[in-house]
Design a protein around this motif. Structure first.
Motif, mmCIF file in Angstrom:
data_model
loop_
_atom_site.group_PDB
_atom_site.id
_atom_site.type_symbol
_atom_site.label_atom_id
_atom_site.label_comp_id
_atom_site.label_asym_id
_atom_site.label_seq_id
_atom_site.Cartn_x
_atom_site.Cartn_y
_atom_site.Cartn_z
ATOM 1 N N ASP A 6 0.810 -1.216 0.000
ATOM 2 C CA ASP A 6 0.000 0.000 0.000
ATOM 3 C C ASP A 6 0.846 1.270 0.000
ATOM 4 O O ASP A 6 0.427 2.297 -0.513
ATOM 5 C CB ASP A 6 -0.935 0.024 1.209
ATOM 6 C CG ASP A 6 -2.084 -0.959 1.076
ATOM 7 O OD1 ASP A 6 -2.320 -1.465 -0.039
ATOM 8 O OD2 ASP A 6 -2.736 -1.225 2.102
ATOM 9 N N HIS A 7 2.023 1.210 0.600
ATOM 10 C CA HIS A 7 2.849 2.408 0.763
ATOM 11 C C HIS A 7 4.237 2.245 0.148
ATOM 12 O O HIS A 7 5.217 2.803 0.656
ATOM 13 C CB HIS A 7 2.977 2.752 2.245
ATOM 14 C CG HIS A 7 1.668 2.943 2.925
ATOM 15 N ND1 HIS A 7 0.878 4.045 2.710
ATOM 16 C CD2 HIS A 7 0.988 2.157 3.798
ATOM 17 C CE1 HIS A 7 -0.226 3.934 3.434
ATOM 18 N NE2 HIS A 7 -0.185 2.798 4.088
ATOM 19 N N ARG A 10 6.172 5.532 -0.744
ATOM 20 C CA ARG A 10 6.645 6.270 0.437
ATOM 21 C C ARG A 10 7.864 5.591 1.057
ATOM 22 O O ARG A 10 8.834 6.247 1.440
ATOM 23 C CB ARG A 10 5.535 6.380 1.466
ATOM 24 C CG ARG A 10 4.435 7.312 1.048
ATOM 25 C CD ARG A 10 3.371 7.424 2.128
ATOM 26 N NE ARG A 10 2.336 8.327 1.702
ATOM 27 C CZ ARG A 10 1.047 8.057 1.740
ATOM 28 N NH1 ARG A 10 0.625 6.896 2.189
ATOM 29 N NH2 ARG A 10 0.165 8.937 1.325
#
Length: 66
Positions: A6-7, A10
């Protein structure tokens, strides 16, 4: 693993920033080592880009379920 998926962008950005800081503040690192890590980071960036493109395509077609 779900959090990484999901990340991914980042996490990738933080990892690249940490690598840049280490390369800057530890000048005694061999150039070959730094270049090897940069090559690996570029390959990882390609994987992150493909993952993000897949999520975008799934959202565009209505197949994405958060």
């Amino acid at each position: 693993m779900h959090v990484v998926k999901d990340h991914a962008a980042r996490i990738y950005a933080v990892a690249v920033a940490v690598i840049a800081l280490v390369a800057h503040f530890v000048p005694s690192l061999p150039s070959a080592l730094v270049l090897g890590v940069v090559g690996a980071v570029l390959g990882t960036g390609e994987a992150v880009q493909r993952l993000e493109n897949g999520k975008t395509a799934a959202a565009y077609t209505g197949q994405h379920r958060p």
